[in-house]
Design a protein around this motif. Structure first.
Motif, PDB file in Angstrom:
ATOM      1  N   TYR A   1       3.942   0.552   6.769  1.00  0.00           N
ATOM      2  CA  TYR A   1       4.953   0.360   5.737  1.00  0.00           C
ATOM      3  C   TYR A   1       4.274   0.183   4.388  1.00  0.00           C
ATOM      4  O   TYR A   1       3.094  -0.126   4.323  1.00  0.00           O
TER       5      TYR A   1
ATOM      6  N   ARG B   1       0.862  -1.196   0.000  1.00  0.00           N
ATOM      7  CA  ARG B   1       0.000   0.000   0.000  1.00  0.00           C
ATOM      8  C   ARG B   1       0.885   1.228   0.000  1.00  0.00           C
ATOM      9  O   ARG B   1       1.830   1.300   0.786  1.00  0.00           O
TER      10      ARG B   1
ATOM     11  N   SER C   1      -7.291  -7.040  12.211  1.00  0.00           N
ATOM     12  CA  SER C   1      -8.624  -6.509  11.917  1.00  0.00           C
ATOM     13  C   SER C   1      -9.385  -7.555  11.114  1.00  0.00           C
ATOM     14  O   SER C   1      -8.812  -8.165  10.211  1.00  0.00           O
TER      15      SER C   1
HETATM   16  P1  AMP Z   1      -6.542  -3.755   7.067  1.00  0.00           P
HETATM   17  O1  AMP Z   1      -6.554  -4.653   5.853  1.00  0.00           O
HETATM   18  O2  AMP Z   1      -6.266  -2.308   6.741  1.00  0.00           O
HETATM   19  O3  AMP Z   1      -7.715  -3.953   7.974  1.00  0.00           O
HETATM   20  O4  AMP Z   1      -5.262  -4.207   7.883  1.00  0.00           O
HETATM   21  C1  AMP Z   1      -5.178  -5.443   8.537  1.00  0.00           C
HETATM   22  C2  AMP Z   1      -3.968  -5.437   9.429  1.00  0.00           C
HETATM   23  O5  AMP Z   1      -2.787  -5.307   8.629  1.00  0.00           O
HETATM   24  C3  AMP Z   1      -3.933  -4.255  10.367  1.00  0.00           C
HETATM   25  O6  AMP Z   1      -4.585  -4.566  11.571  1.00  0.00           O
HETATM   26  C4  AMP Z   1      -2.448  -4.041  10.574  1.00  0.00           C
HETATM   27  O7  AMP Z   1      -1.993  -4.863  11.626  1.00  0.00           O
HETATM   28  C5  AMP Z   1      -1.844  -4.489   9.285  1.00  0.00           C
HETATM   29  N1  AMP Z   1      -1.523  -3.322   8.416  1.00  0.00           N
HETATM   30  C6  AMP Z   1      -2.360  -2.615   7.622  1.00  0.00           C
HETATM   31  N2  AMP Z   1      -1.717  -1.650   6.940  1.00  0.00           N
HETATM   32  C7  AMP Z   1      -0.410  -1.753   7.305  1.00  0.00           C
HETATM   33  C8  AMP Z   1       0.785  -1.044   6.945  1.00  0.00           C
HETATM   34  N3  AMP Z   1       0.779  -0.052   6.045  1.00  0.00           N
HETATM   35  N4  AMP Z   1       1.950  -1.413   7.522  1.00  0.00           N
HETATM   36  C9  AMP Z   1       1.989  -2.429   8.428  1.00  0.00           C
HETATM   37  N5  AMP Z   1       0.903  -3.142   8.787  1.00  0.00           N
HETATM   38  C10 AMP Z   1      -0.282  -2.821   8.257  1.00  0.00           C
END
Ligand code: AMP
Length: 419
Positions: A124, A115, A286
């Protein structure tokens, strides 16, 4: 050649250096072990997906709208680096015929996601997730199961102090009516909202509840709560999930503002945070239910629930503690040629490697410097190889901790090294 600065890594990505590997491998190992203990099977899906798959399932999320890495078009396909794993896992479930196996499919995946996020600690541009998905199961038992699995992973990795936040966001029967109420509530406040929130009011009012802006917090507090507007089926599911968590002894906080901005998310949403101070820490994991996702991808409607855990964030938390994992030395045995004995040293190393990890110090430097290096390397033994001894196939074996040294025949080395 013009002089240039040395070329550094791209912004927002990291090298995982050897020192950081043991803790990371342990964290991933615990993830795999916990998943397997719950009967989940590993799946690997490509890091590259068709852009349409990702756009279709994420167009209103930051991860897709603002942060997607789109690849230059090659041939006829538009491709992107995956920003999350669920879309790909659901695609693979159908495409790979897992629909024909026992249902539901319990799957886990460990791998990198991408991302174009604003780089900072815990955020990151390339990061690793532990993903867990139950596809083809609609019962509340699966929601509670993945929550318990996430909890077991985090506590197993060493994070006991956790906060679990939980909410239900209804489904396509009850959410549309709720969203109308939410819009009605926010409409008179429109001019007081930030530009971003004004757009959300039009396009995705549920995400108004995501707002972190201080002046919008009071608006949220008085807003209608979705968990109070669930249809009977969603309300029963919400009750069942909470009862299951209660009976598993899993504590949670009901956070009525915990939402997901996409239509295919249904009912349960949850997040695990590091415990202690409340506020705006980043989530460690999440998850939630996504009963509409398969259909959004163009497959037959199929329920699903899962979570994504952030391996980097868990490792960052653990690394902040003193000596969490004992470092394994790079090599337990260092063979040190003293003089011109490289060939003999290589052969001795081959013998030692049968029982212990072994390196050879081929560098041309003083014997004293080589012995200092052996200490820094964390080696337990040094095998000193002198040319005169090589012809007799003997060497000197020194145990670093005690300084004890003796002459040993090459073939006795494995036994002396405790093999
Ligand atoms: P999400 O898909 O945004 O719900 O993210 C799921 C999990 O991935 C989050 O709870 C974080 O622990 C991890 N995560 C999301 N974005 C990042 C990022 N840019 N860098 C590191 N870990 C991330």
């Amino acid at each position: 050649m013009p002089r240039t600065e040395p070329i550094k890594a791209a912004r927002g990505v990291r090298d995982i250096l050897p020192d950081a590997i043991p803790l990371r491998r342990r964290t991933e190992g615990i993830a795999a072990e916990v998943a397997q203990r719950y009967g989940y099977q590993e799946i690997v899906t490509p890091v590259i997906e068709q852009r349409e798959l990702i756009d279709r399932v994420g167009e209103d999320t930051d991860a897709v709208a603002k942060e997607l890495y789109r690849l230059e078009k090659r041939g006829s396909q538009n491709l992107a680096l995956r920003p999350e794993a669920t879309a790909g896992v659901v695609r693979a479930y159908f495409e790979g015929g897992l629909t024909k196996g026992p249902q539901p499919s319990r799957l886990y995946l460990i791998g990198p996601m991408f991302r174009h996020d604003k780089p900072q600690k815990g955020r990151y541009r390339e990061f690793y997730q532990f993903n867990v998905e139950v596809i083809g199961g609609s019962s509340a038992g699966f929601d509670a199961e993945v929550i318990e699995l996430a909890r077991d992973w985090l506590t197993g990795a060493g994070l006991d102090d956790l906060r679990l936040e939980l909410n239900s966001i209804g489904d396509d029967r009850c959410r549309p009516t709720y969203l109308e109420r939410l819009k009605e509530y926010y409409a008179p406040l429109r001019t007081e909202l930030s530009a971003d929130s004004q757009v959300r009011l039009e396009r995705n009012p549920l995400r108004l509840l995501d707002s972190k802006l201080p002046h919008e917090q009071a608006f949220k507090e008085r807003a209608p709560k979705i968990s109070e507007h669930l249809c009977p089926e969603c309300a029963a599911h919400w009750d069942a999930v909470r009862r299951l968590l209660d009976s598993a002894g899993i504590e949670y906080v009901h956070n009525p503002y915990l939402v997901r901005g996409l239509d295919y998310y249904t009912r349960t949403v949850f997040e695990f945070y590091p415990g202690g101070a409340t506020g705006q820490q980043d989530a460690l994991a999440s998850g939630g239910r996504y009963d509409g996702l398969a259909a959004a991808e163009g497959w037959p409607s199929t329920p699903g629930v899962g979570f994504a855990g952030g391996i980097d964030r868990v490792v960052d938390q653990l690394a902040a503690r003193p000596a969490e994992v004992a470092m394994k030395p790079a090599a337990e045995v260092l063979v040190v040629p003293d003089g011109d004995a490289s060939l003999a040293a290589a052969e001795v190393a081959r013998i030692c490697r049968r029982v212990r990890s072994t390196a050879v110090d081929y560098e041309v430097r003083s014997f004293a410097a080589k012995m200092r290096l052996a200490g820094n390397l964390g080696a337990r033994w040094v095998v000193i190889m002198r040319p005169a001894q090589a012809t007799q196939r003997v060497a000197r074996l020194r145990e670093i901790a005690t300084g004890a040294e003796s002459e040993v025949g090459w073939d006795e080395l494995p036994a002396r090294l405790g093999g």
